[in-house]
Design an enzyme around this catalytic site. Structure first.
Site, PDB file in Angstrom:
ATOM      1  N   CYS A  12      11.595  71.609  17.214  1.00 29.12           N
ATOM      2  CA  CYS A  12      11.243  71.202  17.681  1.00 29.12           C
ATOM      3  C   CYS A  12      11.754  69.349  17.384  1.00 29.12           C
ATOM      4  CB  CYS A  12       9.439  71.671  17.105  1.00 29.12           C
ATOM      5  SG  CYS A  12       8.258  70.319  18.977  1.00 29.12           S
ATOM      6  N   HIS A  13      10.171  68.622  16.634  1.00 27.22           N
ATOM      7  CA  HIS A  13      10.500  67.564  16.160  1.00 27.22           C
ATOM      8  C   HIS A  13      11.218  67.524  14.574  1.00 27.22           C
ATOM      9  CE1 HIS A  13       7.683  66.446  19.425  1.00 27.22           C
ATOM     10  NE2 HIS A  13       7.979  65.822  19.727  1.00 27.22           N
TER      11      HIS A  13
END
Length: 194
Positions: A121-122
């Site tokens: 994800c991030h």
């Protein structure tokens, strides 16, 4: 998890392996809990390492989630004691970690030593700061695409990407394939004695 012959083989290869999970407040809960469980299911010891000393609070989709006990405070964590690194996402977590010099130094150890890293994800935001993006094929949450490209990565929109011991994935919807590839790469690292 059902103990298939493949899982049993991997369990013997990750038994005794120590994996660091680097997070601070605001990590996406499922991006820590599911990979950690997958690692523990194959015999690895997965420690939550954090700048926070006692506990960290997760983000759960649209609101705050559960609190988790910190196994090792970042100030006392020695990266050489770990064979691999997991970097969960969530927006707040990597955004805070990427400005923490100790967190980046911790990550940089895995990069420079060629130890396996898995980021979802991030989570790849922190890899930019640690110098791990340039020249790599990577994926991430779509909003990081430009940041990763600007850091020299070749960004692709795929559920999971593996490039020289670095596993990246887009979001919680990719966790099943992310966990499988993470374990495969961590096992390969264990075979090489990393």
């Amino acid at each position: 998890m059902v103990c298939s012959p493949e899982n049993m083989r991997m369990q013997t290869q990750l038994s005794g392996q120590k994996i660091a999970i680097l997070v601070t407040n605001g990590f996406e809960q499922v991006e820590l809990t599911e990979p950690r469980e997958a690692l523990q299911d194959v015999g690895a010891e997965a420690d939550i390492v954090s700048p926070e000393k006692r506990s960290v609070k997760a983000w759960k989709s649209t609101d705050w989630g559960d609190s988790f006990e910190v196994d090792v405070a970042l100030a006392k964590a020695r990266p050489e004691n770990y064979q691999a690194l997991l970097l969960p996402g969530g927006v707040l977590n990597p955004d805070s970690l990427r400005t923490d010099e100790d967190a980046i130094a911790f990550i940089r150890h895995f990069v420079t030593e060629g130890k396996p890293i898995a980021a979802i994800c991030h989570g790849p935001w922190t890899l930019i700061e640690a110098g791990a993006a340039s020249g790599r094929m990577m994926t991430s949450y779509p909003s990081l695409r430009t940041d990763l490209r600007n850091a020299g990565a070749h960004w692709v929109d795929e559920p999971v990407v593996v490039d020289r011991g670095l596993v990246t994935s887009r979001n919680p919807g990719d966790l099943k394939v992310f966990n499988k590839k993470m374990i495969e790469v961590f096992v390969a690292g264990a075979r090489r004695g990393l």
